[in-house]
Structure formats: C-alpha cells, structure tokens
Enzyme design. Structure first.
Site, PDB file in Angstrom:
ATOM      1  CG  HIS A  62     -77.669  19.341 -41.583  1.00 17.11           C
ATOM      2  ND1 HIS A  62     -77.342  19.186 -40.266  1.00 17.11           N
ATOM      3  CD2 HIS A  62     -77.294  18.210 -42.200  1.00 17.11           C
ATOM      4  CE1 HIS A  62     -76.785  18.008 -40.073  1.00 17.11           C
ATOM      5  NE2 HIS A  62     -76.737  17.396 -41.229  1.00 17.11           N
ATOM      6  CG  ASP A  63     -79.023  21.297 -37.279  1.00 16.94           C
ATOM      7  OD1 ASP A  63     -78.586  20.396 -38.012  1.00 16.94           O
ATOM      8  OD2 ASP A  63     -79.780  21.078 -36.318  1.00 16.94           O
ATOM      9  CB  THR A  64     -74.371  19.137 -37.818  1.00 19.28           C
ATOM     10  OG1 THR A  64     -75.556  18.457 -37.409  1.00 19.28           O
ATOM     11  CG2 THR A  64     -73.204  18.573 -37.040  1.00 19.28           C
ATOM     12  CB  THR A  85     -83.248  14.577 -30.559  1.00 20.08           C
ATOM     13  OG1 THR A  85     -84.008  15.581 -29.884  1.00 20.08           O
ATOM     14  CG2 THR A  85     -84.078  13.317 -30.689  1.00 20.08           C
ATOM     15  CG  ASN A 122     -76.165  10.619 -38.074  1.00 17.31           C
ATOM     16  OD1 ASN A 122     -75.209  11.249 -38.509  1.00 17.31           O
ATOM     17  ND2 ASN A 122     -77.405  10.954 -38.333  1.00 17.31           N
ATOM     18  N   GLY A 232     -77.438  20.666 -26.689  1.00 13.18           N
ATOM     19  CA  GLY A 232     -78.187  20.443 -25.455  1.00 13.18           C
ATOM     20  C   GLY A 232     -77.538  19.457 -24.512  1.00 13.18           C
TER      21      GLY A 232
END
Length: 297
Positions: A62-64, A85, A122, A232
């Site tokens: 996925h995006d990671t 987030t 995580n 971010g």
C-alpha cells in the site's frame, strides 16, 4: 499488507486460505511493483480523457511502500518514520524476519519495491494532535498551530509522556480529557495549558517512535546512523527535533509528499523514463527535494 500472504515465497498462503474458507480463485494474481498491467479500458479512457496509448502499471502498495521507496537514503543503514495520521516506523530488509519476538513486539513484514521488506511497527501519528486542535476549535478556543508549536518548543523538557497507542486515544471525542487520563495512567500530572499539552503530545509521539526504532534494530541486528522522517509529519519541525533527541540520531525530514513521489518514480522507471536500482531513485529524491536535517541535542 495482508495476512493471507506467505512472506518468504510471496505467494497466497494456501493453508491459511483453507482455514478462513477463501478460495484462491477469488483472489487476484500477485504482481510486483513496476509491472505493466496493460492498456486502459475504453470507458476509463472516456472518463479520464487520457490517450489510448496510456498503460496501467503497478507501484509500491500500500501507500507506505511508495513512501519508503522515496526515502532519500544513500545506503541501507537507515530507519524510517512515515508519519501522517498514523506513523509507520521500521527498517528496510532484503528478506522477511519472522520470529516470536517480532510478533510480540507488533512488527510486520510488508513487501516493498524491488523485493524489499518493510519491517515495521504501527505507532499513533498526528491523529492525537489533530483531534486535540479540533476539540479546542469546537469549543470556540482559537488554535493557532504554528504559535502553539513555538510556545511548546520553549516548554522545558522532561514533562509528562503517555502511551500514544492506548486504544482509548483512537476514537473521536474530548481528546484533551483522554490525554489527561493517559498521563495519570503513566503516573504523571496532566499538562496545564495548551502549549504544555502540545509539547506533551509531541514528546509522547517522539518517545514511541524512538522506541520502535530501537526495537526494530534490536530485532533485526541492523545498525542505523540516521532516521528519515517522511510524510506530513516532516512539516512539524518540533516533532522532528524531538524524535532526533529521543532516538539519539540525526533525523532527515522530507519529502512531505513521499508517497506520491515514490509512486511516480516507480512508474517512470517502469516506462523507461529513468533507470537504476532503488538507491538510484533515492538519489534523485535527495538531489531534487527540500530536506531538513535535525541533530540530536
């Protein structure tokens, strides 16, 4: 990332599929990042206005996986924090590392670009700060984040820290009150005033990220000399400095849009617009993106 994958063979895990009652025919074929899938369907071309020669290719997912592909590291001796987030904290390996210690520590083996493995944990990211700001604003209290960060930076070190991964902090509703309870659970008096609250949140995040970096190194035997913080969270200079302080290593912050950059770099290489291994791609990121280095104090 999926629990239905055999990490070593990178095939669907037939035994687990039988246990959960899923037929392998129900699942898509597994393809590596950088695979040309084929041309777009006519209805997609019509909706997007793209040229008929446009082809679909796969990227790190996925995006990671795409974000880590854009980590501007010069060599393998790095850890990464992909912070939005949520924060994904870990090291890059050439092969999966499966152990009881890793399982107990909450580490996963996620397949990345060029057959790499993201060995990561995580950690709660900016969610707690975002919800705290939203709660203050909902009560009509002005919440100027740059001003609060500046005031928080002037707050003394050694203040309260709490477990940012506690389940109570993962849902909506009166985050400042939840933080106060989390501080009391940890044996601290809650912070007084909004700058102190912001500093407490960021100190707690930095502590959790540093702990995850140390655990990843201990579990893998990997020695790292720098932590790359992308996403971010790279915009938050105070957070980056506190991570450097907590882990005792330099932190290189940026790029902010690592996921999009890693996605595009893999597509460009797939279609012949650039070439080279993942460090060649990372060198391009290093030469073209704004990066900020924070030394531990």
């Amino acid at each position: 990332t999926t629990g239905l994958l055999e990490a070593h063979s990178q095939r669907w895990a037939a035994e687990i599929l039988r246990v959960v009652g899923v037929q392998q025919e129900q699942l898509a074929d597994l393809v590596a990042p950088g695979t040309v899938v084929g041309p777009l369907r006519a209805d997609v071309l019509a909706r997007t206005g793209l040229r008929s020669t446009t082809e679909l290719s796969t990227v790190g997912s996925h995006d990671t996986a795409s974000a880590v592909a854009a980590v501007p590291a010069a060599g393998p001796d790095f850890a990464y924090v992909s912070c939005g987030t949520w924060a994904l904290v870990g090291v890059e390996l050439d092969a999966p590392l499966i152990s009881d210690r890793g399982l107990r520590g909450g580490f996963t083996n996620e397949i990345g670009v060029d057959g790499t493995v993201r060995y990561l944990h995580n950690v709660m990211g900016l969610w707690i700060l975002q919800q705290t700001m939203a709660d203050w604003q909902a009560r009509g209290v002005p919440a100027d984040l740059p001003a609060l960060l500046a005031a928080a930076a002037d707050s003394p070190s050694g203040g309260p820290v709490f477990d940012v991964d506690h389940p109570e902090l993962q849902s909506l509703g009166d985050m400042p009150a939840r933080i106060a309870r989390a501080c009391r659970r940890a044996g601290f008096d809650p912070p007084e005033g909004r700058p102190a609250m912001v500093r407490c949140i960021l100190d707690s995040m930095a502590s959790a990220m540093a702990r995850a970096v140390r655990e990843a190194c201990a579990l893998t035997g990997r020695r790292v000399s720098v932590v790359h913080l992308v996403g971010g969270g790279a915009r938050n200079g105070l957070l980056c400095q506190l991570v450097a302080d907590a882990v005792g290593l330099p932190v290189v912050a940026g790029p902010v849009e690592a996921t999009a950059i890693g996605n595009l770099l893999v597509q460009a290489r797939t279609h012949g617009l650039n070439a080279g291994d993942r460090y060649t791609l990372r060198d391009l990121v290093r030469r073209t993106q704004q990066l900020t280095r924070y030394e531990p104090r």
